[in-house]
Design a protein around this motif. Structure first.
Motif, mmCIF file in Angstrom:
data_model
loop_
_atom_site.group_PDB
_atom_site.id
_atom_site.type_symbol
_atom_site.label_atom_id
_atom_site.label_comp_id
_atom_site.label_asym_id
_atom_site.label_seq_id
_atom_site.Cartn_x
_atom_site.Cartn_y
_atom_site.Cartn_z
ATOM 1 N N GLY A 447 0.800 -1.221 0.000
ATOM 2 C CA GLY A 447 0.000 0.000 0.000
ATOM 3 C C GLY A 447 0.826 1.260 0.000
ATOM 4 O O GLY A 447 0.273 2.361 -0.090
ATOM 5 N N LYS A 448 2.142 1.144 0.091
ATOM 6 C CA LYS A 448 3.015 2.308 0.128
ATOM 7 C C LYS A 448 3.751 2.467 -1.203
ATOM 8 O O LYS A 448 4.114 1.489 -1.857
ATOM 9 N N THR A 449 3.956 3.728 -1.594
ATOM 10 C CA THR A 449 4.810 4.049 -2.742
ATOM 11 C C THR A 449 6.120 4.605 -2.205
ATOM 12 O O THR A 449 6.106 5.539 -1.390
ATOM 13 N N ILE A 450 7.215 4.024 -2.666
ATOM 14 C CA ILE A 450 8.525 4.406 -2.111
ATOM 15 C C ILE A 450 9.462 4.815 -3.239
ATOM 16 O O ILE A 450 9.504 4.184 -4.297
ATOM 17 N N LEU A 451 10.213 5.868 -2.993
ATOM 18 C CA LEU A 451 11.243 6.329 -3.911
ATOM 19 C C LEU A 451 12.597 5.877 -3.362
ATOM 20 O O LEU A 451 12.909 6.139 -2.208
ATOM 21 N N TYR A 452 13.353 5.201 -4.192
ATOM 22 C CA TYR A 452 14.698 4.772 -3.807
ATOM 23 C C TYR A 452 15.726 5.504 -4.668
ATOM 24 O O TYR A 452 15.574 5.591 -5.895
ATOM 25 N N VAL A 453 16.778 6.010 -4.023
ATOM 26 C CA VAL A 453 17.839 6.739 -4.723
ATOM 27 C C VAL A 453 19.183 6.085 -4.377
ATOM 28 O O VAL A 453 19.421 5.712 -3.221
ATOM 29 N N LYS A 454 20.039 5.960 -5.382
ATOM 30 C CA LYS A 454 21.364 5.360 -5.189
ATOM 31 C C LYS A 454 22.357 6.092 -6.080
ATOM 32 O O LYS A 454 22.043 6.408 -7.234
ATOM 33 N N GLY A 455 23.550 6.380 -5.541
ATOM 34 C CA GLY A 455 24.570 7.036 -6.352
ATOM 35 C C GLY A 455 25.768 7.454 -5.538
ATOM 36 O O GLY A 455 26.033 6.894 -4.463
ATOM 37 N N ALA A 456 26.512 8.441 -6.056
ATOM 38 C CA ALA A 456 27.680 8.943 -5.343
ATOM 39 C C ALA A 456 27.238 9.460 -3.982
ATOM 40 O O ALA A 456 26.285 10.262 -3.899
#
Length: 896
Positions: A447-456
């Protein structure tokens, strides 16, 4: 990212013109020598040349004796026959074993030149075979494809290329934006090369070089240059052959001068017929001495030793292709090694994870742990090839692959997590933004929308409002600094639960403003577990190690530190970059080369120049490598060692292939090489003692006017058959780990060292005095059994030896050498000749020689000019001659 434009490419007429001007996109295969020419090369051995000359002279003598002297039968041809058998056995075996190794090696430069490539021609996108690519073509490249020719990028989107086969770098970011060019890169950032592989992204480039003119082609061509580097063993055998020739010719000249002098002193009246007859007899004696002095068994011994070691070394994961490489490894003073795939595993791995919300830095059943797992799995483009579950391989970006491998090692299936989400939006990674993002409807938080970020990490942290666990920026900076000092790659991770009505990504841009920084992961290409111990073993053995890699200076230096090569106190003089290396003139490099431990940012031909400079300093150089870039150096070195999973070009250029890719196997090869050299020395010690005794008997016989008590066929047994068995026995001795505590031998030191000279002269002289005394007794007494020596009565008027006495003399001669073989076996072993642990083959062959001698004397008859001996004589001979071994044991015990 480049702005997309329209390209027309070449017309058909321009393609033909370009092909005519610049050639086809095919690497010119190396010229293969015929089997016959490869066989003839075996006759270049100096000892083989001496044997050929001796054989020719022996044929001349045999013809003279057979046709010119009365009562001479065909047995006079046994000697030349035996010599030529020795020649063809030695050369034939060497050729056979190398040909068989080549067949087993079975590595050719197989390139699929018909593989289709996308190009733009006549304004249309089409496919043509790789071999049809020409200079000026516009080539389209995408993830997973091999680049068909060298060229300059005109478009690049998130393009990352694996250049490890040329530079050692598994991932190189490519771009057409000058602001993103890496000035320290081995090759320009906007340049792609034949044989490298697109790991991620896509692009287009204009072909600037094809076929042999590509960087790959230049390396391949350089790898075909045979510098004909002489191995230390070749040099030693050359010197030994020269010594034997000079000594033999000197003694032969002494015989001629001495006998002619005696002739003229005793001459009452000169008689031409008598003089010519005496002169021819003198020449025949001199040539006989030359033939006796040549160690017919030595080329065979060297060949058998090398061949035996080739077979045994395979059991230690060293597939030897060039026979000489077995021994040359033992003389190695410097090993020049690449980094990727040799010192390291050539697979990016997670070194450490620092997710601040996880206790003890491990995955558990907490919400934070599930977010980490899902974030890594869904915010990635990498895949795992699980066709071999025990050794999964990464498809795609190696760094991202390391993350999902880490999940798998923690019992998490990334595929299940990816299939459990619904993708909403994403931002792909680019070198400009240095991060990627994925917005998904979560499977771990339904039921949740999640934003995932990966990088420097520094970029990702700057996008965040919160930090998990309240960790401050200073602590994160210190953490990153520690990893950077260890030359590791780092990634930062963040997430945000997107509430209904919120926007996280809009028009391809990140607009989320409540991201939480989750932590940092350190990634490295880890050093192989066995490498530090293997490197230390080589350093303890007095072998210098130099790393040559395309990586950055910091990465290369850190790897050198981890394997124990870079020590406290090492500095700028011990490390250099490729451009700095190229800028050094030959004299400056010659002066500095011994201090160098690390060459970073190296280009393919830098390692070859390094090898050649070290060789100018009289170093014996071994080179390890697995890439096409290593091939020129592998070819130029005295020993080239390729890795089992290396490129075909590297393997083709090498002498030995390390089947298990382990640097530790190189230490085993050094141990085998050093032990093999000792085994060859042991045989030379044995063989030369035999030859010294035989030469002295012939020499004395020449002045005493007596016939040699040893017949041609008897000497054939001693010099060829028996010595061949002795060669097999001594070659079969197992390697000793003790040799790894010694320093490399001086390549200029003669193979017959001082202890060997003392043994050869001392033991040979002792045997000669004993045999000369027996010869005198047998000439002047009637000996029907050795017990007659207890009641000896000499008769000066008697001068003939009976067949039984000749058989006794022959058998005593052989058994003196037989027991001396055990003394030779103990040479340089610092132990007893009776320490036969692991020497079952030596024991068996010694038994064969013993039984062979008994059979020859018992059944040899006229062919060997022998008669059967009494049992009591056999017992007396075996017991009394064994004193040779017992005296040797006492001497070794006293010396120890």
């Amino acid at each position: 990212m480049s702005q997309s434009r329209h390209y027309d490419g070449l017309t058909d007429a321009q393609v033909l013109e370009s092909r005519r001007e610049h050639g086809v996109n095919v690497l010119t295969p190396p010229k293969k020598r015929s089997m016959f020419m490869r066989f003839l090369e075996k006759f270049k051995d100096p000892l083989i040349i001496i044997l050929l000359v001796a054989g020719a002279l022996s044929i001349g003598i045999a013809c003279y004796e057979y046709y010119a002297l009365p009562d001479t039968d065909a047995t006079v041809f046994f000697e030349p026959l035996g010599i030529f058998i020795a020649i063809f056995l030695a050369t034939g075996l060497a050729f056979y074993f190398e040909a068989r190794a080549d067949k087993e090696f079975a590595i050719l430069n197989q390139v699929n030149d018909d593989e289709p490539v996308q190009v733009i021609r006549n304004g249309n996108t089409t496919q043509v075979p790789k071999k049809d690519i020409v200079v000026g073509d516009i080539v389209i490249i995408t993830t997973g494809e091999e680049i068909p020719a060298d060229g300059e990028l005109i478009e690049a989107v998130s393009l990352q290329v694996d250049e490890s086969s040329l530079t050692g770098e598994p991932v190189c970011a490519k771009s057409t934006d000058p602001a993103l060019f890496d000035k320290d890169a081995t090759f320009p950032t906007d340049w792609v090369m034949r044989g490298t592989k697109v790991m991620e992204g896509h692009g287009m480039y204009e072909v600037k070089a094809v076929g042999d003119h590509t960087e790959n082609g230049k390396v391949f061509e350089a790898a075909q240059i045979d510098d004909s580097v002489k191995t230390p063993l070749n040099e030693q055998l050359d010197r030994l052959g020269t010594l034997i020739t000079r000594v033999s010719l000197g003694i032969a000249a002494l015989i001629i001068i001495g006998r002619l002098s005696l002739f003229f002193i005793n001459m009452v009246e000169f008689d031409w017929l008598r003089f010519v007859t005496f002169f021819l007899q003198t020449i025949m004696i001199a040539v006989t001495l030359l033939v006796v002095s040549i160690p017919e068994g030595l080329p065979m011994a060297v060949t058998l030793s090398l061949a035996y070691s080739m077979r045994r070394m395979l059991k230690t994961n060293n597939l030897v292709r060039k026979m000489h490489a077995c021994e040359t490894m033992g003389a190695t003073t410097v090993i020049c090694t690449d980094k990727t795939g040799t010192l390291t595993e050539n697979q990016m791995r997670i070194y450490r994870t620092d997710f601040f919300g996880l206790p003890e830095q491990r995955l558990d059943d907490s919400v934070m742990s599930r977010l980490v797992e899902e974030g890594i799995a869904v915010n990635s483009t990498a895949l795992l090839d699980l066709s071999n579950p025990d050794k999964p391989s990464v498809l795609g970006n190696p760094t991202e692959g390391a993350l999902i491998l880490w999940l798998r090692n923690n019992g998490v299936d990334y595929r299940t997590l990816r299939e459990g989400v619904e993708r909403v939006d994403e931002i792909p990674f680019t070198t400009e933004r240095k991060y990627m993002a994925s917005e998904v409807k979560s499977g771990v938080l339904p039921g949740k929308t999640i934003l995932y970020v990966k990088g420097a990490p520094e970029i990702v942290y700057s996008l965040c409002r919160n930090t998990e666990g309240g960790v401050d920026k200073a602590a994160i900076d210190n953490l990153l600094l520690g990893y950077q000092n260890q030359a590791m790659r780092t990634l930062g991770f963040a997430y945000q639960i997107v509430e209904p009505g919120q926007e996280a990504i809009a028009d391809g841009n990140l607009v989320a403003d409540n991201l939480t920084f989750m932590g940092v992961v350190a990634i490295s290409d880890p050093v192989r577990a066995d490498v530090p111990d293997a490197v230390q073993e080589c350093l303890d053995a007095g072998i210098a190690i130099k790393i040559v890699t395309g990586d950055t200076p910091n990465t290369a230096k850190e790897i050198a530190r981890q394997i124990g090569l870079w020590k406290e106190g090492d500095g700028d003089r011990n490390i250099i970059t490729g451009p700095e290396f190229a800028a050094l003139d030959d004299k400056a490099l010659y002066d500095r080369v011994k201090d160098l431990k690390v060459i970073s940012r190296a280009r393919p031909l830098d390692k070859k120049r390094l090898v050649e400079t070290l060789q100018k300093r009289n170093e014996v150089v071994a080179v390890t490598g697995d890439g096409t870039n290593d091939a020129p150096a592998l070819k130029a070195a005295q020993v080239g060692l390729s890795m089992g999973d290396g490129t075909s070009v590297a393997k083709e250029a090498s002498d030995i292939t390390i089947v298990d890719n382990s640097f530790a196997s190189i230490g085993r090869a050094v141990m085998w090489g050093r032990s093999l050299y000792h085994n060859i020395q042991r045989f030379i010690l044995f063989q030369m003692t035999v030859n010294v005794v035989a030469c002295l008997i012939v020499l004395c016989g020449a002045f005493m006017g007596t016939e040699s008590p040893l017949t041609v066929t008897q000497m054939l047994w001693v010099n060829l058959i028996m010595d061949t068995f002795a060669a097999m026995a001594l070659a079969s001795l197992p390697p000793s780990e003790r040799v790894m505590k010694d320093k490399p031998r001086d390549r200029n030191a003669f193979i017959i060292n001082r202890p060997m000279r003392y043994d050869i002269i001392g033991m040979g002289g002792l045997f000669f005095v004993l045999l000369l005394g027996l010869l005198y007794i047998f000439h002047h007494a009637d000996i029907t059994c050795l017990t007659d020596l207890l009641s000896l009565h000499l008769d000066p008027s008697s001068s003939e030896m009976t067949p039984y006495e000749l058989s006794l003399f022959f058998t005593i001669f052989v058994f003196l050498q037989f027991w001396n073989m055990f003394n030779a076996r103990a040479f340089e072993s610092h132990g007893s000749a009776f320490n036969l642990k692991g020497c079952s083959e030596f024991d068996f062959i010694a038994l064969v020689i013993l039984i062979g001698q008994i059979l020859i004397v018992t059944f040899g008859g006229e062919m060997f000019n022998v008669t059967p001996l009494k049992v009591v004589d056999w017992v007396i001979i075996i017991v009394v001659t064994s004193l040779v071994l017992w005296v040797g044991e006492l001497f070794r015990l006293f010396k120890k």
